[in-house]
Write an enzyme that holds these catalytic residues in place. Structure first.
Site, short mmCIF file in Angstrom:
data_model
loop_
_atom_site.label_atom_id
_atom_site.label_comp_id
_atom_site.label_asym_id
_atom_site.label_seq_id
_atom_site.Cartn_x
_atom_site.Cartn_y
_atom_site.Cartn_z
N CYS A 1 -5.14 -2.96 2.75
CA CYS A 1 -4.92 -2.78 4.18
C CYS A 1 -6.08 -3.26 5.03
O CYS A 1 -6.45 -4.42 5.06
CB CYS A 1 -4.59 -1.30 4.44
SG CYS A 1 -4.07 -0.93 6.13
N GLU B 1 0.84 -1.20 0.00
CA GLU B 1 0.00 0.00 0.00
C GLU B 1 0.87 1.26 0.00
O GLU B 1 1.86 1.33 0.73
CB GLU B 1 -0.88 -0.03 1.25
CG GLU B 1 -1.74 1.19 1.48
CD GLU B 1 -2.39 1.18 2.84
OE1 GLU B 1 -3.39 1.90 3.03
OE2 GLU B 1 -1.90 0.44 3.73
N LYS C 1 -9.77 1.65 -2.48
CA LYS C 1 -10.12 1.19 -1.15
C LYS C 1 -11.52 1.68 -0.78
O LYS C 1 -11.82 2.88 -0.87
CB LYS C 1 -9.09 1.69 -0.15
CG LYS C 1 -9.25 1.14 1.26
CD LYS C 1 -8.12 1.66 2.15
CE LYS C 1 -8.21 1.08 3.55
NZ LYS C 1 -7.14 1.60 4.43
#
Length: 523
Positions: free
Chosen positions: A396, A289, A350
Site C-alpha cells: 500500500c 492488501e 509493512k
C-alpha cells in the site's frame, strides 16, 4: 492565502491543472515579499499550506465514514487535522525566505526551502510524503511519460523543486507583465528585459528537460531477463464487508475463481512449446492488501494455502496480502509468498504504517487505532522466490516513499505492490496514490505490478509507461507480461541526496550578492 493554497491543489492528480500555480504561487511570493517581518510571512505560509493540504486530502474523511457509527466524532479531523499538522512545513520555508533580500532572491530561498521541508515530511510520525508537487507532472498518457523522466535523475523531489521555481518565477514575470503600467506594490521584475530573461530561462529549462526525456526514452533499453507474467487479482470487495467480516467464504471463493481464470489467461501468453527457442516465463499472481476477512486464515491454515495454489495450476508463486500475528501477539500488515505446494516461502511485513490508521502516535490520549496499531516491519527487502526474478514487495502506502522502496544492497528486478484503496472511495485519493506508483517505477527503473482491491490495478514499465490497467470498481483480473528492468538510473544509485543537494544549492544561491556593473569595471 487560504484560498490560494486550496486552488493550488488543482495542480495535483487527478486534475493536473498546472497553470493554476502561475496564479497562486506568485501571490504567495508577493505576500512574503511585502510582509513586515518573519512572523507575518510564516502566517501567510501557514494559511497557504493549510488550504493546500486540506483541499488535496479531502478524501481522507471517506475512511472514517465507513465506521461513522463508531467514530462519528472524528469525521472533521482527518483532512483538517492532517492539514494542521502539515501547514508548518510551508510556514517554516516562508519564514526562512525572509533571510534573503526582497525580490527574486527571496523567491529562490522559498523554493529551495519548500522542497527541503517537503522532503522532511518523511520524518513526521511514520512519514507522510503524500502529494509532493512534482507528482503534478505525472499526467496520464504520453505527455506524462515525457514530463516525469527527469525523476530518473533527481526524483520526484527534484521535480517538486522545478515546479515551485517555475510557478514562482514564471508566474511572477507573467503577472508583472500584466501589471506593467500600474503602480502595484509587489513587482518582482519591473523591467521588461528582466521579464524576457525569465521567460527565456523558463523556455530553455523546459526545452532541455523535454529533450533529455526524449533521449532517455529512446536510448535506454531494458537489460537482463524479462519479468514474470503477473496476474493481478482485483476482488472489488466493499470495505464494509471486510470491516464487518461479512461473507468471508463467498469472498474467498471469488478470489479463487478469479485466480483460476487469470492463471489460465497467463498460460495463453506463453510461447508455443513447438517453437525451437521457446522460453516460458514464470507466472505469479497477486492478491491485494488484506484480501479478505479472517485475519490469520492463511497463517493458521495450510489447507487454505494449498487450496489457493490448487486453483492456480502452473503458477510458480502467489503473493497474498494478509494480516498475520507475530510471536509477540502484534498484528502485522503483510504479504505472504506461497510456493506451488502452498508452503510460505517468504513473508514481508509493512514497514511504513499509515498514521492514525495503522499507527497511533503515543501522544494521542484517545484510542483511535484498535489495539494501539500494528507492528512495523524492518524495511525494504528483496525476495528471492524460487522460479521468479528477484522482487521487491511493497504494501500500500509504502510506495509513496521516494528513495526508500528498494533494498539498495540487493536490487530487485521488479516491484510487487499490493494495496487496498477501498477505504477512500472513488475519489482523488486512489489516483494520487497511483501517481506515486508510476514515479517509483521511473526513479528505480523497475517495472511494477500493482494489485488493488477495488482498483486501480495496473502495471508500469521502468519508464513509467502504462502497460495495462483494470479500472476502479471492477471485479476481474489483469494479466500482463512484465518487461526486464532498466539499468539503475542515477536516482536509484544515490537516492534523495541529489534533490536535497540541488534544493540546498538553490536556497544558498539566494544569498549570493550579484556584482554591480560599477564593481565589474572597477569604478
Amino acid at each position: 492565502m487560504l484560498g490560494m493554497g486550496a486552488l493550488s491543489a488543482l495542480a495535483l492528480p487527478p486534475v493536473h491543472c498546472l497553470p493554476i500555480l502561475l496564479l497562486t504561487f506568485p501571490i504567495l511570493g508577493c505576500a512574503l515579499n511585502t510582509a513586515p517581518n518573519w512572523k507575518k510571512a510564516a502566517w501567510a505560509g501557514a494559511l497557504f499550506g493549510f488550504g493546500f493540504y486540506a483541499a488535496n486530502l479531502y478524501w481522507l474523511v471517506n475512511a472514517v465514514m465507513i465506521r461513522a457509527e463508531e467514530f462519528w466524532w472524528f469525521v472533521p479531523f482527518p483532512s483538517l487535522g492532517c492539514a494542521l499538522i502539515l501547514a508548518p512545513m510551508v510556514a517554516a520555508p516562508a519564514a526562512l525566505s525572509r533571510l534573503a533580500p526582497a525580490g527574486p532572491r527571496r523567491l529562490l530561498a522559498f523554493a529551495g526551502s519548500w522542497t527541503l521541508f517537503d522532503m522532511g515530511r518523511v520524518f513526521l510520525f511514520s512519514g507522510f510524503t503524500w502529494n509532493p508537487l512534482g507528482s503534478a507532472l505525472a499526467i496520464p498518457g504520453t505527455v506524462g511519460d515525457v514530463l516525469i523522466q527527469p525523476a530518473a535523475w533527481i526524483g520526484v523531489d527534484g521535480l517538486t523543486l522545478f515546479v515551485v521555481l517555475g510557478a514562482l518565477f514564471g508566474g511572477a514575470a507573467l503577472q508583472d507583465a500584466i501589471r506593467a503600467r500600474t503602480d502595484h506594490p509587489c513587482r518582482f521584475f519591473p523591467h521588461r528585459v528582466d521579464r524576457l530573461r525569465i521567460a527565456a530561462c523558463f523556455v530553455a529549462v523546459i526545452g532541455i528537460s523535454l529533450a533529455a526525456s526524449m533521449i532517455r526514452l529512446h536510448s535506454v533499453h531494458p537489460v537482463g531477463e524479462p519479468g514474470p507474467i503477473a496476474v493481478l487479482v482485483q476482488g472489488n470487495v466493499p470495505e464494509t464487508e471486510k470491516v464487518g467480516h461479512l461473507n468471508p467464504r463467498d469472498i474467498f471463493t471469488r478470489y479463487l475463481h478469479l485466480t483460476a481464470d487469470g492463471v489460465l489467461q497467463a498460460h495463453k501468453l506463453q510461447p508455443r512449446s513447438d517453437f525451437p527457442d521457446a522460453v516460458t516465463r514464470p507466472i505469479v499472481f497477486l492478491w491485494p492488501e488484506t484480501s479478505f476477512p479472517g485475519s490469520t486464515l492463511l497463517q493458521d491454515s495450510p489447507r487454505a494455502r494449498r487450496m489457493i495454489m490448487n486453483w492456480a495450476p502452473g503458477a510458480d508463486a502467489g503473493f497474498i496480502g494478509a494480516l498475520r500475528v507475530d510471536e509477540d501477539g502484534r498484528y502485522r500488515n503483510s504479504v505472504l509468498a506461497l510456493a506451488p505446494d502452498g508452503d510460505i516461502t517468504a513473508i514481508y511485513d509493512k514497514a511504513r504504517l499509515v498514521p492514525f490508521g495503522e499507527y497511533q502516535p503515543p501522544f494521542i490520549p484517545l484510542q483511535i487505532v484498535p489495539q494501539g496499531g500494528m507492528a512495523a516491519g524492518p524495511g525494504a527487502q528483496t525476495w528471492h522466490v524460487p522460479g521468479l526474478p528477484p522482487v521487491g514487495p511493497l504494501v500500500c502506502y509504502e510506495v509513496i516513499f521516494s528513495g526508500l522502496t528498494v533494498n539498495g544492497h540487493d536490487r530487485p528486478r521488479w516491484l510487487a505492490n499490493v494495496t487496498n484503496d477501498g477505504w477512500f472511495g472513488n475519489s482523488a485519493g486512489p489516483r494520487q496514490h497511483l501517481s506515486s506508483v508510476r514515479l517509483r517505477a521511473v526513479e528505480e527503473g523497475l517495472p511494477i505490478a500493482r494489485a488493488a482491491n477495488t482498483g486501480i490495478s495496473i502495471a508500469y514499465d521502468g519508464f513509467g509507461h502504462e502497460l495495462a490497467r483494470l479500472g476502479w470498481g471492477k471485479t476481474g483480473t489483469l494479466v500482463v507480461s512484465l518487461p526486464a528492468a532498466l539499468p539503475a538510473p542515477l536516482f536509484a544509485q544515490y537516492g534523495r541526496t541529489l534533490p536535497a543537494l540541488l534544493s540546498l544549492a538553490v536556497f544558498l544561491a539566494a544569498f549570493i550578492r550579484p556584482r554591480r556593473k560599477s564593481e565589474k569595471t572597477g569604478r
